[in-house]
Design a protein around this motif. Structure first.
Motif, PDB file in Angstrom:
ATOM      1  N   TYR A 195      20.738 -25.644  -8.989  1.00 30.29           N
ATOM      2  CA  TYR A 195      19.971 -25.994  -7.789  1.00 30.29           C
ATOM      3  C   TYR A 195      19.438 -27.422  -7.867  1.00 30.29           C
ATOM      4  O   TYR A 195      19.521 -28.189  -6.912  1.00 30.29           O
ATOM      5  N   THR A 196      18.912 -27.791  -9.034  1.00 32.61           N
ATOM      6  CA  THR A 196      18.372 -29.139  -9.201  1.00 32.61           C
ATOM      7  C   THR A 196      19.479 -30.171  -9.074  1.00 32.61           C
ATOM      8  O   THR A 196      19.282 -31.238  -8.494  1.00 32.61           O
ATOM      9  N   ASP A 250       9.658 -23.262  -9.051  1.00 42.78           N
ATOM     10  CA  ASP A 250       9.339 -24.648  -8.681  1.00 42.78           C
ATOM     11  C   ASP A 250      10.412 -25.275  -7.797  1.00 42.78           C
ATOM     12  O   ASP A 250      10.354 -26.469  -7.517  1.00 42.78           O
ATOM     13  N   ARG A 251      11.410 -24.478  -7.415  1.00 40.88           N
ATOM     14  CA  ARG A 251      12.505 -25.049  -6.633  1.00 40.88           C
ATOM     15  C   ARG A 251      12.301 -24.843  -5.144  1.00 40.88           C
ATOM     16  O   ARG A 251      13.213 -24.445  -4.420  1.00 40.88           O
ATOM     17  N   ILE A 277      16.676 -15.296  -4.099  1.00 46.40           N
ATOM     18  CA  ILE A 277      15.647 -16.293  -4.427  1.00 46.40           C
ATOM     19  C   ILE A 277      15.986 -17.013  -5.724  1.00 46.40           C
ATOM     20  O   ILE A 277      15.226 -17.854  -6.193  1.00 46.40           O
ATOM     21  N   GLY A 278      17.118 -16.675  -6.311  1.00 47.76           N
ATOM     22  CA  GLY A 278      17.565 -17.383  -7.515  1.00 47.76           C
ATOM     23  C   GLY A 278      16.749 -17.049  -8.743  1.00 47.76           C
ATOM     24  O   GLY A 278      16.510 -17.908  -9.588  1.00 47.76           O
ATOM     25  N   LEU A 319      16.576 -26.735   1.183  1.00 48.63           N
ATOM     26  CA  LEU A 319      16.212 -27.915   0.400  1.00 48.63           C
ATOM     27  C   LEU A 319      14.851 -27.730  -0.230  1.00 48.63           C
ATOM     28  O   LEU A 319      13.899 -27.344   0.439  1.00 48.63           O
ATOM     29  N   ALA A 320      14.764 -28.025  -1.499  1.00 52.10           N
ATOM     30  CA  ALA A 320      13.488 -27.889  -2.193  1.00 52.10           C
ATOM     31  C   ALA A 320      12.488 -28.908  -1.671  1.00 52.10           C
ATOM     32  O   ALA A 320      12.860 -30.004  -1.271  1.00 52.10           O
ATOM     33  N   GLU A 321      11.240 -28.513  -1.659  1.00 49.88           N
ATOM     34  CA  GLU A 321      10.199 -29.486  -1.326  1.00 49.88           C
ATOM     35  C   GLU A 321       9.656 -30.054  -2.616  1.00 49.88           C
ATOM     36  O   GLU A 321       9.452 -29.341  -3.588  1.00 49.88           O
TER      37      GLU A 321
END
Lengths: 227, 361
Positions: free
Chosen positions: A175-176, B304-305, B295-296, B312-314
């Protein structure tokens, strides 16, 4: 207007081809990449099996990515073995005072309006060389490596995953890596704005036909305007 | 203690027929992705090898891993397996308590030195000498180090023990650290998930018991058999993803039709787990099957993602929550404004130079 004193063949055909293929790929990759992140089009009517809406955007992203990679490798080859003095890595020597010394400082001073005259380079000036190293060389390398790592995700132990899969744990997970790849894509519009502005400005200030030189290959030296 | 019994002895004692025993062995080999020719090895190991002693420690955790492990809907297999491993120490499940239990742990550590599996559920707080997680009168940090020293291998159950999970999510007030950050000199299998699928948990133990080695691990230390591919790759809604048919909001008709949950923030495309293959509760369903985006939970630092319901992560940027696109637009705007300002100064400078030239002439 000053008379043309000299015509210099700066950008040879391989460089010009690289430039335009690269431009096409980068724009396509940016647009398709943004679409993959946020698919905006309305869903089609009917059965899912009839359509390839999202798959097509991803496929285009991959096709242009591979063209982009091939083109990038070709440019690296040309820089290393092309024997082209305006296209080699030689212009960028961050370890040497011949680069970061007077020439770089003069160019930075000129861009910051600290000097009245503008240094004029036939090829890339030292600041341009730095920008290309950061955005084009480092930026492309990162986008290619992270892209191939993600491309390999659906085929574990395949070619891409084996060679580039280490990028995923390095960046703390898939994801990162997706996130940073997405963030990295924004380098493109930033770079394009700076690039186009610098080209147009140099053409206006130096009158060297730098804008058309990437089509024709020729830059010009002109007489100082008669006073 | 019945630690010298084999798995087959336990099965027999519990009235399981040989036919069912062989079925279990075949099923396990399938879960492990082994070829049919390996089934006899599993049968042989189950019948002849004494049960593997397991010390199961609980640290900073919620016990959802144990819940998953013991409450599967096929008790005939999983519950038996739970009895099959010689679970010699589990402070949560044992009847004994206090010094009696801690002595038992030390006794196993001595008796089976270098042979027992240390199963760790939860992680250890490392800040202030680990005082934020005290078990049995000592910090869990110390207990973990002490017990790990003589273990053959460590199984890190769940996202807590594997990657940290909610305990080490930002700002991580207790300094919670996954097992792999604390124990460096032992083979560790990470079995992430919040909780992990019960078949995955039993499969890992069976593999170790059968072959005496840990299963093949991927780059993040997870068993390849279960964490090799993403949920997305085997998702039954993948056809809707490829077609571009997405659920735009939960109260939309598309939700009822079961379209792809990508736009609802589904983390399936970036999450490595077997949910879309093995599924949960004996193959009943899994989150996406129930209409909820993934939700992974088996990915590192998934708390934290960014929001669960966004792609898209904030990230904190310039004092506010932002995402990659907002940051990108701001940076592009800044570049454009910079170029415009630079152009204006250039124009002024050029006009001045032209004027000077004219004046001189």
């Amino acid at each position: 207007m000053g008379r043309i004193i000299e015509e210099i063949y700066v950008w040879r055909l391989p460089v010009r081809l690289y430039h335009w293929i690269n431009a096409l790929c980068m724009v396509t990759l940016f647009v398709t990449g943004m679409y993959i992140a946020a698919p905006l089009l309305s869903p089609p009517l009917g059965e899912a099996v009839w359509y390839k809406g999202m798959a097509w955007w991803r496929y285009m992203h991959f096709v242009f990515a591979f063209i982009f990679i091939a083109n990038f490798l070709f440019r690296l080859y040309w820089a290393l073995f092309g024997g082209d003095k305006y296209a080699r890595f030689g212009g960028f020597r961050p370890w040497s005072p011949s680069w970061w010394g007077t020439p770089f400082k003069e160019q930075v001073a000129a861009y910051l309006f600290l000097r009245s005259d503008e240094p004029n380079y036939v090829g890339h000036n030292p600041v341009a060389a730095l920008a290309h190293f950061l955005f084009i060389f480092c930026g492309s390398t990162f986008m290619i490596f992270s892209g191939l790592a993600m491309y390999g995700e659906n085929n574990p132990a395949g070619f891409s995953e084996t060679l580039f899969g280490w990028m995923i744990p390095l960046f703390g997970g898939s994801y990162t890596l997706h996130f940073i790849h997405h963030l990295g894509a924004w380098m493109l519009p930033i770079y394009v704005i700076m690039h186009l502005y610098a080209v147009v400005r140099h053409d206006v200030v130096d009158r060297t036909s730098v804008t058309s030189s990437i089509i024709t290959g020729y830059k010009h030296k002109v007489e100082e305007e008669p006073v | 203690m019945q630690s010298n019994q084999t798995f087959a002895d336990v099965f027999r004692a519990r009235g399981v027929s040989r036919r069912d025993f062989l079925k279990f062995c075949s099923l396990t080999s399938v879960y492990l992705g082994l070829s049919p020719s390996m089934v006899p090895n599993i049968v042989q190991a189950m019948e002849n090898k004494p049960r593997t002693p397991v010390i199961w420690l609980h640290g900073l955790e919620c016990t959802c891993c144990s819940e998953s492990f013991i409450r599967s809907s096929h008790p005939s297999i999983e519950d038996l397996l739970f009895n099959m491993i010689s679970l010699d120490y589990d402070d949560l499940l044992s009847a004994a308590a206090g010094h009696q239990l801690e002595d038992q742990r030390r006794k196993i550590m001595k008796e089976y030195k270098g042979k027992y599996i240390l199963a760790v559920e939860g992680n250890a707080s490392t800040k202030d000498d680990g005082v934020y997680c005290m078990v049995g009168g000592d910090s869990f940090l110390n207990t973990l180090k002490e017990t790990a020293a003589d273990a053959a291998a460590i199984i890190a159950w769940g996202s807590c023990a594997s990657f940290g999970c909610v305990q080490n999510a930002d700002p991580n007030p207790t300094g919670a650290a996954p097992v792999s950050d604390i124990i460096k000199n032992k083979p560790i299998v990470k079995v992430p998930g919040c909780p992990p699928i019960s078949e995955v948990m039993t499969g890992v133990i069976t593999h170790f018991h059968t072959f005496g080695t840990l299963p093949d691990l991927d780059r993040l230390g997870r068993p390849k058999a279960f964490y090799n591919t993403r949920i997305h790759d085997k998702c039954y809604r993948r056809a809707f993803f490829d077609a571009g048919m997405f659920v735009p909001s939960f109260d939309d008709e598309a939700t009822r039709k079961g379209w792809c949950l990508y736009k609802m923030g589904c983390k399936g495309p970036t999450t490595y787990n077997s949910c879309s293959k093995i599924q949960w509760n004996g193959g009943t369903s899994f989150p996406i099957g129930s209409g909820h985006p993934c939700i992974g939970c088996s990915e590192p630092h998934f708390w934290d993602r960014g929001p669960f319901y966004q792609r898209l992560a904030e990230v904190p940027f310039l004092g506010s929550d932002s995402n990659a696109d907002k940051i990108g637009v701001i940076a592009v705007g800044a570049a454009a404004a910079g170029a415009a300002a630079h152009a204006a100064v250039t124009a002024v400078k050029k006009a001045k130079a032209d004027k000077d030239n004219t004046d001189k002439a």
